[in-house]
Write a protein that holds these residues in place. Structure first.
Motif, PDB file in Angstrom:
ATOM      1  N   ALA A 228      67.540  40.618  45.479  1.00 44.72           N
ATOM      2  CA  ALA A 228      66.337  40.907  44.702  1.00 44.72           C
ATOM      3  C   ALA A 228      65.425  39.685  44.617  1.00 44.72           C
TER       4      ALA A 228
ATOM      5  N   ALA B 202      66.059  42.678  39.368  1.00 45.68           N
ATOM      6  CA  ALA B 202      66.222  44.064  39.808  1.00 45.68           C
ATOM      7  C   ALA B 202      66.311  44.981  38.595  1.00 45.68           C
TER       8      ALA B 202
ATOM      9  N   LEU C 238      63.045  44.386  42.125  1.00 42.89           N
ATOM     10  CA  LEU C 238      63.638  45.271  43.122  1.00 42.89           C
ATOM     11  C   LEU C 238      64.097  46.564  42.448  1.00 42.89           C
TER      12      LEU C 238
END
Length: 203
Positions: A187, A30, A3
């Motif tokens: 995420a 992420a 993410l």
């Protein structure tokens, strides 16, 4: 898929640092790809630069209108192609253009258990009201002030001898942990907003 996070800051950047530390673990899911700010000369930008991240600063006073600033800030943020935009102590309200571009993908923290004590002084207002429990909230930003769908909350007890400063520091500690945990969950699992409800996991 990792993410992509753009983090927005206005101050010391402790929430930003917590996210950077978490993102150092590939299992977190992420990565921070850029940091945006509405003022220069702040510690948060120094943290970003130490981490080797691109930064951008757009000051409201440099634009003819607030709408012009909002449009420019939207463009500057969009250049980094974020999957999620995180307000980490960012002290400007998102405008129509920003929300039109990032609605449902822009999250913010608040130092109270929303919908109680919205606005700029969550800890002070909770203490003044005499509550025994307050806390922090992570929510999906909408056009209102602290009115978006709630992603996560953490409770913080209020001590009899609390000052606003002492209470706020404990809230900020809980807030950092909540932010890191919830962004990581988003995420890894994804999330959807259905009316007032935020549901984690793929639809």
């Amino acid at each position: 898929m990792t993410l992509r996070l753009v983090v927005l800051v206005s101050g010391s950047g402790t929430n930003l640092q917590a996210l950077l530390d978490a993102c150092a673990d590939p299992a977190y899911g992420a990565e921070v790809v850029a940091v945006g700010a509405d003022r220069d000369g702040i510690l948060a930008l120094e943290r970003a630069e130490r981490a080797g991240l691109p930064t951008y600063v757009l000051r409201v006073k440099d634009y003819a209108t607030r709408a012009d600033w909002d449009a420019a800030f939207t463009q500057a943020t969009a250049r980094h192609e974020p999957d999620l935009v995180v307000s980490a102590g960012f002290m400007k309200l998102a405008g129509e253009t920003f929300l039109a571009r990032f609605g449902g993908r822009y999250v913010n923290t608040h130092p109270a258990l929303l919908p109680s004590f919205p606005g700029m002084h969550g800890a002070r207002d909770a203490l003044a009201y005499g509550v025994k429990v307050t806390g922090c909230t992570l929510f999906v930003v909408d056009a209102g002030v602290d009115t978006g769908a709630i992603m996560a909350q953490r409770a913080v007890e209020v001590a009899d001898d609390d000052t606003v400063e002492a209470l706020h520091e404990r809230i900020k500690t809980a807030e950092r942990a909540m932010l890191v945990e919830t962004v990581g969950r988003a995420a890894r699992d994804g999330f959807t907003v259905e009316g007032r409800r935020v549901r984690f996991g793929q639809p």
